[in-house]
Every structure is written in C-alpha cells, then in structure tokens.
Design a protein around this motif. Structure first.
Motif, PDB file in Angstrom:
ATOM      1  N   LEU A 195       0.838  -1.206   0.000  1.00 17.42           N
ATOM      2  CA  LEU A 195       0.000   0.000   0.000  1.00 17.42           C
ATOM      3  C   LEU A 195       0.870   1.251   0.000  1.00 17.42           C
ATOM      4  O   LEU A 195       0.578   2.237  -0.672  1.00 17.42           O
ATOM      5  CB  LEU A 195      -0.892   0.020   1.243  1.00 17.42           C
ATOM      6  CG  LEU A 195      -2.292  -0.564   1.131  1.00 17.42           C
ATOM      7  CD1 LEU A 195      -3.064  -0.273   2.404  1.00 17.42           C
ATOM      8  CD2 LEU A 195      -3.053  -0.022  -0.054  1.00 17.42           C
ATOM      9  N   ASP A 196       1.947   1.191   0.770  1.00 15.77           N
ATOM     10  CA  ASP A 196       2.854   2.330   0.868  1.00 15.77           C
ATOM     11  C   ASP A 196       3.497   2.620  -0.494  1.00 15.77           C
ATOM     12  O   ASP A 196       3.736   3.768  -0.846  1.00 15.77           O
ATOM     13  CB  ASP A 196       3.924   2.013   1.919  1.00 15.77           C
ATOM     14  CG  ASP A 196       4.664   3.267   2.349  1.00 15.77           C
ATOM     15  OD1 ASP A 196       4.014   4.323   2.429  1.00 15.77           O
ATOM     16  OD2 ASP A 196       5.876   3.183   2.580  1.00 15.77           O
ATOM     17  N   LYS A 197       3.760   1.530  -1.269  1.00 14.87           N
ATOM     18  CA  LYS A 197       4.402   1.713  -2.582  1.00 14.87           C
ATOM     19  C   LYS A 197       3.466   2.371  -3.594  1.00 14.87           C
ATOM     20  O   LYS A 197       3.897   3.139  -4.441  1.00 14.87           O
ATOM     21  CB  LYS A 197       4.867   0.357  -3.132  1.00 14.87           C
ATOM     22  CG  LYS A 197       6.146  -0.136  -2.488  1.00 14.87           C
ATOM     23  CD  LYS A 197       6.530  -1.506  -3.034  1.00 14.87           C
ATOM     24  CE  LYS A 197       7.687  -2.095  -2.241  1.00 14.87           C
ATOM     25  NZ  LYS A 197       7.946  -3.491  -2.558  1.00 14.87           N
ATOM     26  N   VAL A 198       2.171   2.027  -3.543  1.00 16.10           N
ATOM     27  CA  VAL A 198       1.256   2.578  -4.562  1.00 16.10           C
ATOM     28  C   VAL A 198       0.660   3.921  -4.149  1.00 16.10           C
ATOM     29  O   VAL A 198      -0.011   4.559  -4.947  1.00 16.10           O
ATOM     30  CB  VAL A 198       0.105   1.608  -4.932  1.00 16.10           C
ATOM     31  CG1 VAL A 198       0.633   0.362  -5.591  1.00 16.10           C
ATOM     32  CG2 VAL A 198      -0.755   1.281  -3.741  1.00 16.10           C
ATOM     33  N   TYR A 257      -0.947   6.816  -6.128  1.00 10.94           N
ATOM     34  CA  TYR A 257      -0.056   7.305  -7.176  1.00 10.94           C
ATOM     35  C   TYR A 257       0.062   6.339  -8.356  1.00 10.94           C
ATOM     36  O   TYR A 257      -0.018   6.734  -9.499  1.00 10.94           O
ATOM     37  CB  TYR A 257       1.328   7.597  -6.583  1.00 10.94           C
ATOM     38  CG  TYR A 257       2.201   8.313  -7.577  1.00 10.94           C
ATOM     39  CD1 TYR A 257       2.028   9.664  -7.812  1.00 10.94           C
ATOM     40  CD2 TYR A 257       3.163   7.634  -8.316  1.00 10.94           C
ATOM     41  CE1 TYR A 257       2.788  10.329  -8.748  1.00 10.94           C
ATOM     42  CE2 TYR A 257       3.934   8.294  -9.246  1.00 10.94           C
ATOM     43  CZ  TYR A 257       3.746   9.646  -9.469  1.00 10.94           C
ATOM     44  OH  TYR A 257       4.490  10.298 -10.413  1.00 10.94           O
ATOM     45  N   GLY A 258       0.234   5.058  -8.076  1.00  9.20           N
ATOM     46  CA  GLY A 258       0.332   4.096  -9.177  1.00  9.20           C
ATOM     47  C   GLY A 258       1.733   4.036  -9.741  1.00  9.20           C
ATOM     48  O   GLY A 258       2.715   4.008  -9.012  1.00  9.20           O
ATOM     49  N   LYS A 297      -3.220   7.805  -9.935  1.00  5.55           N
ATOM     50  CA  LYS A 297      -2.878   9.020 -10.686  1.00  5.55           C
ATOM     51  C   LYS A 297      -2.380   8.638 -12.080  1.00  5.55           C
ATOM     52  O   LYS A 297      -2.757   9.220 -13.085  1.00  5.55           O
ATOM     53  CB  LYS A 297      -1.795   9.786  -9.931  1.00  5.55           C
ATOM     54  CG  LYS A 297      -1.390  11.118 -10.539  1.00  5.55           C
ATOM     55  CD  LYS A 297      -0.283  11.729  -9.695  1.00  5.55           C
ATOM     56  CE  LYS A 297       0.258  13.009 -10.301  1.00  5.55           C
ATOM     57  NZ  LYS A 297      -0.607  14.161 -10.074  1.00  5.55           N
ATOM     58  N   THR A 298      -1.489   7.631 -12.125  1.00  7.67           N
ATOM     59  CA  THR A 298      -0.983   7.166 -13.419  1.00  7.67           C
ATOM     60  C   THR A 298      -1.271   5.671 -13.537  1.00  7.67           C
ATOM     61  O   THR A 298      -1.526   4.998 -12.544  1.00  7.67           O
ATOM     62  CB  THR A 298       0.542   7.372 -13.521  1.00  7.67           C
ATOM     63  OG1 THR A 298       1.156   6.729 -12.402  1.00  7.67           O
ATOM     64  CG2 THR A 298       0.897   8.840 -13.511  1.00  7.67           C
ATOM     65  N   THR A 299      -1.202   5.175 -14.762  1.00 10.59           N
ATOM     66  CA  THR A 299      -1.484   3.766 -15.028  1.00 10.59           C
ATOM     67  C   THR A 299      -0.601   2.868 -14.159  1.00 10.59           C
ATOM     68  O   THR A 299       0.610   3.072 -14.089  1.00 10.59           O
ATOM     69  CB  THR A 299      -1.218   3.449 -16.517  1.00 10.59           C
ATOM     70  OG1 THR A 299      -2.007   4.340 -17.301  1.00 10.59           O
ATOM     71  CG2 THR A 299      -1.600   2.029 -16.856  1.00 10.59           C
ATOM     72  N   VAL A 326      -6.205   4.040 -15.689  1.00 11.53           N
ATOM     73  CA  VAL A 326      -6.954   4.794 -14.680  1.00 11.53           C
ATOM     74  C   VAL A 326      -8.261   5.302 -15.281  1.00 11.53           C
ATOM     75  O   VAL A 326      -8.373   5.503 -16.485  1.00 11.53           O
ATOM     76  CB  VAL A 326      -6.132   5.989 -14.139  1.00 11.53           C
ATOM     77  CG1 VAL A 326      -5.032   5.502 -13.250  1.00 11.53           C
ATOM     78  CG2 VAL A 326      -5.578   6.826 -15.260  1.00 11.53           C
ATOM     79  N   ARG A 327      -9.234   5.489 -14.415  1.00 15.69           N
ATOM     80  CA  ARG A 327     -10.550   5.974 -14.848  1.00 15.69           C
ATOM     81  C   ARG A 327     -10.952   7.173 -14.016  1.00 15.69           C
ATOM     82  O   ARG A 327     -10.656   7.248 -12.832  1.00 15.69           O
ATOM     83  CB  ARG A 327     -11.606   4.865 -14.683  1.00 15.69           C
ATOM     84  CG  ARG A 327     -11.566   3.835 -15.790  1.00 15.69           C
ATOM     85  CD  ARG A 327     -12.097   4.400 -17.076  1.00 15.69           C
ATOM     86  NE  ARG A 327     -11.726   3.602 -18.240  1.00 15.69           N
ATOM     87  CZ  ARG A 327     -10.657   3.817 -18.991  1.00 15.69           C
ATOM     88  NH1 ARG A 327      -9.841   4.811 -18.715  1.00 15.69           N
ATOM     89  NH2 ARG A 327     -10.399   3.063 -20.029  1.00 15.69           N
TER      90      ARG A 327
END
Length: 372
Positions: free
Chosen positions: A53-56, A79-80, A108-110, A171-172
């Motif tokens: 979770l911390d990474k994304v 963030y993604g 935020k990003t793919t 992302v949507r």
C-alpha cells in the motif's frame, strides 16, 4: 474520536479496512490485533500488504506500536506507476491482487505492478481465477482499455513460491453504473489445469476426471493444460485446476482447487482434485447470481463508487466476508444497499435463493488522475 477517524478492533477484515480507508481518505485505527495470541501483533503477510500500500500511495502515514497490536493508517494519494513487490510466502499473490484490483482504477498514473511469490495455494483465490472473473467484471463497469491485463509470467506453488505476475490497469475518472440482473443460462465451460515440477500427465488426469462430472450437463467444455518448465515453474511441486462457467449474458462463475502444499497434510490424487473441483463449480452455479462468491465485494465496491445513479446487481447468497464488507461500506461511504431476496420459481429449478442488491453510487470522482 475525530482525530483518529474510524476505530476498529481485531485483525479480521484487515485488507477491507485499509482499502476503503485509502479510497475514502478517512483515517483508520485498528486496535487489539491478536493481542491475546501467544504471538501477538501483525503477521508478516499483513506487514507485507502495508508495504505494498505504501508503494502505490504517496504521503501515507502508517504508525504501528512496538508489539504490532495497534495500527494507525492515514491514507495518502493513490499514485500508481511502476511497482515491484515481493509478496510474503504465507499467502498467495491473490491476497494482494484482490486489494490492488479495487484500488488500481483510481490511481494518478497507469499502474504496472509486478508481484512475486506464491501464485496458487489452497486458501486464496489464484491469479488464474482473478484473471478470468474479476477482469471481465471490471470491464462491465467501464474499466477497460488496451493496458488492462494480468499475465502469469512464472508459476509458484506454496510453500516455496517463486512465481511472478504482471498486472497493468488503466486509470478511470468515473465508474459507470450497471444493471446486472439477468445472468442467463450457462453456455460453455472453460478451464486451465496446471502442473509444475510434476509429471505433465497429472494435468491430463485432472481434466479427464473433471470432464467425467461436467459432461453430464453440457457438451461445450474445453480445459487447457498449462505445464511450465524450468525457471518458470517456481520452487515447489504441485498441480491444480481452475474452472469457469460462462453464461449467455457474459457472466463468469468460477471454482478452483490446488494440490496440498509439499509437506503439509495428506497428498491428494489428481483424479479426486478434478472431481471435487467440478463439484465446486456446480455448487457455484447452484448459488448463481451475476457475480461468483469470490468477487462479490469487488462488485459491491464498484457499485458504491459509481456515479450518482442506481446500480443493480444480482448475487447468490452473500458470504460472511461480503456481509462484513457491506458494514464497512456503510462506515466509510455512508452508503446503504437495498437488499431483496428473490426465491426461484418452483418450475424454474434455478438453484438457490438470489439476492438483488441496489444502491445509488456516491459519485466518486478520481481526483488523483492527471489531466491530459
């Protein structure tokens, strides 16, 4: 109370709470995590989940006390981007992937996530299962695009792991409301029988016994064999079967089984595994609904986050996990579902009781998404 947001007790439903907290932006505090246990606090696989979770996310604040029995989580922005994560071997990649499926469309990003670890084990939904049921379900809600994919690069069976999975998701901005009330009749059954570090003949034995059960009901059955060799086969031997029943209206019901991990419990014959898995699929078809029992909570979450319009989904009997998920949705999003029980008519013979879930979405808009 206000300073700590929502407060929960105990280690159950850990992922639900953190995922809903991340999406709603509400802080959450979880107390008494296995405080009475001989080995108190968070397990390794839960700590690994927190690290993922911390990474994304960007700017999440996570505080854990020394014994690991109290967790405070203040969510940041999703963030993604490109993420690599070595999952803990106590649980399979499916455990982490289920949460990522819920979060991925709102980054935020793919998102391009590479997860390593155990791809198939008896407790969690396997990667194959999520690929053929969760992805088509998300497409119904308008989460689609050329980058929406889940690939099994290497297989890894419990307990050694060594598998690798790549998940990409576009992302949507918003989620569209759906009306999924009529699953229709089963038109075909597909499946994958996989075997690693055992004789390739195992997969054929599984298929033969599974067909022995299913051929009595429907002729259109095709089960692929997937035998990975060398570096792609992970570190432990094993085999298993994933079955998917597809209906006329594009709903997917699934069941799966995998062999008992090396050195844990009694070994299982491939014939028994195939037969039992086929019976599990028939049980799932009997339960029915538009979404099978593993993906009920994903469907309900996407309904909740839809635009401010009515969504309806027909489900089979609700699993205990889903019931708790509905309570959490009420806590985090203040959304209540209207639940109607639909009993099948006497002459229809359409399996068990169904539940029609209706709600109005919160009109969730992805504020993280970059404007292009």
């Amino acid at each position: 109370m206000a300073s700590h947001g929502l407060i929960y007790d105990g280690c159950n439903y850990f992922r639900q709470r953190l995922v809903l907290s991340t999406l709603s932006g509400k802080r959450v505090k979880i107390k008494n995590i296995r405080s009475k246990d001989d080995n108190p606090g968070l397990r390794d696989f839960e700590a690994s989940f927190i690290r993922l979770l911390d990474k994304v996310t960007n700017g999440s604040r996570i505080e854990i006390n020394q014994t690991g029995t109290v967790l405070f989580y203040q969510p940041g922005l999703l963030y993604g981007g490109s993420v690599e994560h070595d999952c803990n071997l106590q649980r399979s990649v499916g455990y982490y992937l289920e949460a990522l499926l819920m979060l991925a469309p709102f980054m935020k990003t793919t998102l391009k996530a590479t997860l390593r670890g155990v791809t198939n084990d008896p407790t969690d939904p396997s990667v194959d299962l999520l690929k053929v049921t969760a992805l088509p379900l998300m497409k119904k809600f308008g989460i689609d695009g050329e980058g929406f994919d889940l690939k099994v690069v290497k297989r890894g069976m419990a307990p050694g792991g060594g598998g690798e999975v790549v998940f990409t998701c576009p992302v949507r901005r918003t989620i569209r409301p759906v009306q999924l009330t009529d699953p229709g009749k089963i038109k075909r059954i597909r499946g994958v029988a996989y075997s690693v570090r055992v004789s390739p003949q195992m997969a054929n034995r599984i298929i033969e016994s599974a067909r022995g059960v299913l051929n009595q009901y429907i002729p259109d059955i095709y089960i692929y064999t997937d035998h990975m060799k060398g570096a792609n086969s992970g570190k432990s031997p094993g085999f298993g079967l994933t079955l998917i029943a597809e209906t006329l209206n594009g709903c997917f019901l699934s069941a799966e089984m995998s062999s008992t991990p090396q050195g844990q419990g009694d070994p299982i014959l491939p014939e028994d595994l195939g037969r039992n898995c086929a019976k599990l699929l028939l049980e799932e078809v009997h339960r029915g609904g538009f979404v099978d029992s593993t993906n009920q909570s994903l469907a309900l979450l996407l309904m909740t986050l839809g635009q401010q319009d009515v969504s309806k989904v027909l489900l089979g009997p609700l699993s205990p996990y889903t019931i708790e998920f509905l309570r959490h949705i009420r806590d985090f999003f203040q959304i209540m579902f209207k639940i109607e029980v639909q009993k099948p008519l006497e002459d229809e013979r359409k399996g068990g009781d169904k539940v029609l879930m209706t709600c109005v979405g919160v009109g969730y808009s992805n504020i993280n998404k970059t404007l292009k």
